[in-house]
Design a protein around this motif. Structure first.
Motif, PDB file in Angstrom:
ATOM      1  N   TYR A 187     104.240  54.393  38.060  1.00 38.09           N
ATOM      2  CA  TYR A 187     104.841  55.655  37.615  1.00 38.09           C
ATOM      3  C   TYR A 187     104.029  56.290  36.477  1.00 38.09           C
ATOM      4  CZ  TYR A 187     109.019  55.134  40.510  1.00 38.09           C
ATOM      5  OH  TYR A 187     109.884  55.038  41.575  1.00 38.09           O
ATOM      6  N   TYR A 188     103.436  55.467  35.621  1.00 43.10           N
ATOM      7  CA  TYR A 188     102.609  56.023  34.540  1.00 43.10           C
ATOM      8  C   TYR A 188     101.381  56.724  35.125  1.00 43.10           C
ATOM      9  CZ  TYR A 188      99.844  56.290  30.231  1.00 43.10           C
ATOM     10  OH  TYR A 188      99.090  56.725  29.168  1.00 43.10           O
ATOM     11  N   GLY A 189     100.809  56.128  36.167  1.00 42.92           N
ATOM     12  CA  GLY A 189      99.681  56.776  36.849  1.00 42.92           C
ATOM     13  C   GLY A 189     100.088  58.118  37.445  1.00 42.92           C
ATOM     14  N   LEU A 190     101.263  58.155  38.100  1.00 40.08           N
ATOM     15  CA  LEU A 190     101.749  59.428  38.652  1.00 40.08           C
ATOM     16  C   LEU A 190     102.007  60.438  37.531  1.00 40.08           C
ATOM     17  CD1 LEU A 190     104.310  58.254  41.389  1.00 40.08           C
ATOM     18  CD2 LEU A 190     101.896  58.833  41.674  1.00 40.08           C
ATOM     19  N   ALA A 191     102.618  59.969  36.419  1.00 40.67           N
ATOM     20  CA  ALA A 191     102.947  60.880  35.306  1.00 40.67           C
ATOM     21  C   ALA A 191     101.687  61.549  34.783  1.00 40.67           C
ATOM     22  CB  ALA A 191     103.661  60.115  34.196  1.00 40.67           C
ATOM     23  N   LYS A 192     100.577  60.804  34.740  1.00 36.45           N
ATOM     24  CA  LYS A 192      99.329  61.419  34.267  1.00 36.45           C
ATOM     25  C   LYS A 192      98.859  62.504  35.246  1.00 36.45           C
ATOM     26  CE  LYS A 192      97.404  57.360  33.281  1.00 36.45           C
ATOM     27  NZ  LYS A 192      96.458  56.317  32.810  1.00 36.45           N
ATOM     28  N   ILE A 216      98.356  60.914  49.277  1.00 31.40           N
ATOM     29  CA  ILE A 216      98.523  61.258  47.865  1.00 31.40           C
ATOM     30  C   ILE A 216      99.254  60.096  47.208  1.00 31.40           C
ATOM     31  CG2 ILE A 216     100.632  62.559  48.427  1.00 31.40           C
ATOM     32  CD1 ILE A 216     100.075  64.397  46.074  1.00 31.40           C
ATOM     33  N   ASN A 217      98.865  59.744  45.968  1.00 32.85           N
ATOM     34  CA  ASN A 217      99.485  58.603  45.281  1.00 32.85           C
ATOM     35  C   ASN A 217     101.005  58.778  45.180  1.00 32.85           C
ATOM     36  OD1 ASN A 217      97.100  57.195  44.732  1.00 32.85           O
ATOM     37  ND2 ASN A 217      96.697  58.421  42.897  1.00 32.85           N
ATOM     38  N   GLY A 218     101.770  57.755  45.543  1.00 30.51           N
ATOM     39  CA  GLY A 218     103.228  57.794  45.422  1.00 30.51           C
ATOM     40  C   GLY A 218     103.915  58.532  46.560  1.00 30.51           C
ATOM     41  N   PHE A 219     103.130  59.097  47.479  1.00 32.39           N
ATOM     42  CA  PHE A 219     103.689  59.933  48.545  1.00 32.39           C
ATOM     43  C   PHE A 219     104.600  61.010  47.920  1.00 32.39           C
ATOM     44  CE2 PHE A 219     103.365  55.663  50.987  1.00 32.39           C
ATOM     45  CZ  PHE A 219     101.985  55.786  51.068  1.00 32.39           C
ATOM     46  N   GLY A 234     109.632  59.788  40.249  1.00 31.06           N
ATOM     47  CA  GLY A 234     108.892  59.522  39.019  1.00 31.06           C
ATOM     48  C   GLY A 234     108.984  60.676  38.029  1.00 31.06           C
ATOM     49  N   ALA A 235     108.933  61.916  38.536  1.00 31.88           N
ATOM     50  CA  ALA A 235     109.026  63.072  37.641  1.00 31.88           C
ATOM     51  C   ALA A 235     110.367  63.078  36.916  1.00 31.88           C
ATOM     52  CB  ALA A 235     108.839  64.368  38.442  1.00 31.88           C
ATOM     53  N   LEU A 236     111.433  62.816  37.655  1.00 27.76           N
ATOM     54  CA  LEU A 236     112.761  62.808  37.033  1.00 27.76           C
ATOM     55  C   LEU A 236     112.935  61.605  36.109  1.00 27.76           C
ATOM     56  CD1 LEU A 236     115.989  64.159  38.297  1.00 27.76           C
ATOM     57  CD2 LEU A 236     116.076  61.771  37.611  1.00 27.76           C
ATOM     58  N   LEU A 237     112.464  60.415  36.554  1.00 26.79           N
ATOM     59  CA  LEU A 237     112.572  59.220  35.710  1.00 26.79           C
ATOM     60  C   LEU A 237     111.772  59.374  34.422  1.00 26.79           C
ATOM     61  CD1 LEU A 237     112.299  56.242  38.252  1.00 26.79           C
ATOM     62  CD2 LEU A 237     114.302  56.858  36.867  1.00 26.79           C
ATOM     63  N   GLY A 238     110.596  60.007  34.509  1.00 28.25           N
ATOM     64  CA  GLY A 238     109.775  60.211  33.318  1.00 28.25           C
ATOM     65  C   GLY A 238     110.564  60.959  32.248  1.00 28.25           C
ATOM     66  N   GLU A 239     111.259  62.023  32.645  1.00 28.03           N
ATOM     67  CA  GLU A 239     112.054  62.788  31.685  1.00 28.03           C
ATOM     68  C   GLU A 239     113.276  61.977  31.233  1.00 28.03           C
ATOM     69  OE1 GLU A 239     111.447  65.220  29.926  1.00 28.03           O
ATOM     70  OE2 GLU A 239     113.411  65.750  29.118  1.00 28.03           O
ATOM     71  N   ALA A 240     113.881  61.203  32.141  1.00 27.13           N
ATOM     72  CA  ALA A 240     115.049  60.389  31.771  1.00 27.13           C
ATOM     73  C   ALA A 240     114.676  59.370  30.696  1.00 27.13           C
ATOM     74  CB  ALA A 240     115.611  59.690  33.014  1.00 27.13           C
ATOM     75  N   PHE A 241     113.549  58.656  30.888  1.00 27.15           N
ATOM     76  CA  PHE A 241     113.096  57.686  29.880  1.00 27.15           C
ATOM     77  C   PHE A 241     112.735  58.401  28.574  1.00 27.15           C
ATOM     78  CE2 PHE A 241     112.722  54.699  33.431  1.00 27.15           C
ATOM     79  CZ  PHE A 241     112.971  53.471  32.828  1.00 27.15           C
ATOM     80  N   ARG A 242     112.112  59.590  28.676  1.00 26.93           N
ATOM     81  CA  ARG A 242     111.734  60.346  27.480  1.00 26.93           C
ATOM     82  C   ARG A 242     112.974  60.703  26.650  1.00 26.93           C
ATOM     83  NH1 ARG A 242     109.182  64.026  29.992  1.00 26.93           N
ATOM     84  NH2 ARG A 242     107.033  63.313  29.731  1.00 26.93           N
ATOM     85  N   GLU A 255     106.646  70.916  27.293  1.00 27.52           N
ATOM     86  CA  GLU A 255     107.195  69.857  26.427  1.00 27.52           C
ATOM     87  C   GLU A 255     107.182  68.495  27.129  1.00 27.52           C
ATOM     88  OE1 GLU A 255     110.516  72.722  24.190  1.00 27.52           O
ATOM     89  OE2 GLU A 255     111.108  70.759  24.932  1.00 27.52           O
ATOM     90  N   GLN A 256     107.198  68.526  28.492  1.00 25.57           N
ATOM     91  CA  GLN A 256     107.277  67.285  29.270  1.00 25.57           C
ATOM     92  C   GLN A 256     105.895  66.793  29.710  1.00 25.57           C
ATOM     93  OE1 GLN A 256     109.897  68.949  32.250  1.00 25.57           O
ATOM     94  NE2 GLN A 256     111.745  68.136  31.295  1.00 25.57           N
ATOM     95  N   ALA A 257     104.832  67.462  29.235  1.00 26.83           N
ATOM     96  CA  ALA A 257     103.493  67.169  29.753  1.00 26.83           C
ATOM     97  C   ALA A 257     102.846  65.962  29.085  1.00 26.83           C
ATOM     98  CB  ALA A 257     102.600  68.413  29.604  1.00 26.83           C
ATOM     99  N   ASP A 258     103.562  65.303  28.177  1.00 28.43           N
ATOM    100  CA  ASP A 258     103.016  64.087  27.562  1.00 28.43           C
ATOM    101  C   ASP A 258     103.402  62.891  28.423  1.00 28.43           C
ATOM    102  OD1 ASP A 258     105.735  64.495  26.888  1.00 28.43           O
ATOM    103  OD2 ASP A 258     105.594  63.008  25.280  1.00 28.43           O
ATOM    104  N   ALA A 259     102.484  62.478  29.297  1.00 33.25           N
ATOM    105  CA  ALA A 259     102.762  61.299  30.140  1.00 33.25           C
ATOM    106  C   ALA A 259     102.934  60.089  29.225  1.00 33.25           C
ATOM    107  CB  ALA A 259     101.611  61.069  31.108  1.00 33.25           C
TER     108      ALA A 259
END
Lengths: 265, 265
Positions: free
Chosen positions: A202-207, B132-135, B142-150, B208-212
């Motif tokens: 997921y970190y790879g995807l986030a980047k 594509i990575n992650g299909f 991952g996009a939603l989880l990234g913001e949830a963890f943030r 604001e969410q662009a910091d992986a």
């Protein structure tokens, strides 16, 4: 639903509503105010100044705003500690969630009272610790939409296939569990194991997703073109009515299904 | 569900399954292969080399892989144009979605045949134009989880409140519509109007969410602690069984609710 049932539902909903000609009349004897004025700062600032003077001192003043923090229109009030945002999701009679967002000066007890009232009204309140752009719901939605638009812009798949990826895939668990519990149950020993195994992926995807993109005119035109193949412009009102009927039926069914299942855990 | 029904369901599911002692036996007379070997490149490369030699030339070779592109383990095959990824979502008997991902050399007709077979099996296939990575599903998740963890890391709200934001909020529409149709119906004239009104707000949030961010050990420990308050470690297997019962009941109910509503649009 029969017409009689629809009419009774409308009548029982409208019955307690009283339209007032003046702010004084509207605020007389109330415990709680849900302000839903237009999203313009000068309108809200003036309105709150008047409400703060007229309403009894212990009345909670809650705003429906989806875009303005309470601090931007309550800083000038004598009793500003009783102000907060209580943000409903459209359509509020079918979506239980409300977001409670305090200003820096909001009293904790005010947040408690607003949350308790929302629960009594059948809503599902969540509490933010502080003001943040987009609150929680639009930040989560924005993160997913950002990737959805990116996938269409990059020609990876169609609008309809992305909707299917959610409605026939991720959305089935999110309908009753949410994203954290979903992944908590997706590893034998829970979410810490899941993060150990899949965090690096997921970190790879986030980047790859860290390029914030505007939704430009060409992209929006293409998404619009694909959406109009699903629902023609003239059928949008009928499709919205269908959405609301589905939401109402599913809300009812969800209670019964989860109620029946949870008793056997 | 009664035990008899559960047993019949298990028996009718298991009935067509035949366990084979050799690859030659397993591939004899088949039209389609769904390979689900371990996610290790050397294992898959060797397995595909053997399958490609043994299987009749028009047999579709589909991989269940969630992490490896088909190009990474089929480049060396004589008949590599019949290979693709057909990625199911766990648990596949309850989640209809499957992702079809062609390698650069996959024949279009092979993708068509795999999609048609999935539809006949009651699944809901989506098609990616390329690897594509992650299909698509894990990129959206991952996009939603990234913001949830943030949001949890930044102390904005609790794990339980984020789950509620989806399960009592966004998830109700995503259960049957997906993210594009959701916003298409949220503006009077459709999605182009929605993007005009709210695109700038979402672009601001995206920046604001662009910091992986990596999900670091302290954050994961805190999320784990909160998840264990919802379900104690020893209750995870029972909670997973509850999830599957809910998914099965909701899948059944969804068909009936949407079927009843769509006929009246």
């Amino acid at each position: 639903m029969s017409n009689a049932l629809v009419r009774d539902g409308v009548e029982s909903t409208i019955a307690p509503v009283r339209v007032c000609a003046s702010l004084e009349d509207a605020l007389d004897g109330v415990d709680y105010v849900q302000e839903s004025a237009p999203e313009r700062l000068e309108i809200k600032r003036d309105l709150y100044r008047r409400i703060d003077t007229l309403a009894a001192r212990d009345v909670v003043l809650a705003s429906s705003t989806s875009g303005l923090p309470a601090s931007s229109f309550t800083d000038h009030l004598a009793n500003r500690a009783r102000c907060l945002v209580v943000h409903p999701i459209n359509p509020p009679h079918l979506i239980p969630l409300v977001e409670l967002v305090p200003a820096p000066w909001t009293d904790d007890g005010v947040v408690e009272r607003a949350a308790a009232l929302m629960v009594r009204a059948g809503q599902a309140p969540i509490r933010l610790s502080r003001e943040i752009n987009g609150f929680v719901v639009n930040r989560l939605q924005g993160a997913l939409l950002g990737e959805a638009f990116r996938l269409v812009e990059d020609g990876v798949c169609s609008v309809a296939d992305i909707d299917r990826a959610i409605a026939d895939g991720l959305g089935l668990r999110w309908f009753f569990m949410g994203p954290f519990e979903t992944i908590d149950l997706n590893a034998q020993h829970g979410i810490a194991e899941y993060c150990r195994n899949l965090g690096p992926m997921y970190y790879g995807l986030a980047k790859e997703q860290a390029d914030a993109r505007e939704w430009g005119p060409d992209l929006v035109a293409e998404v619009e073109r694909q959406c109009r193949q699903v629902t023609a412009a003239e059928n949008l009102p009928a499709r919205r009515a269908w959405r609301d009927r589905c939401l109402a039926a599913l809300a009812d069914v969800k209670q019964r299904v989860l109620g029946a299942q949870s008793s056997t855990v």
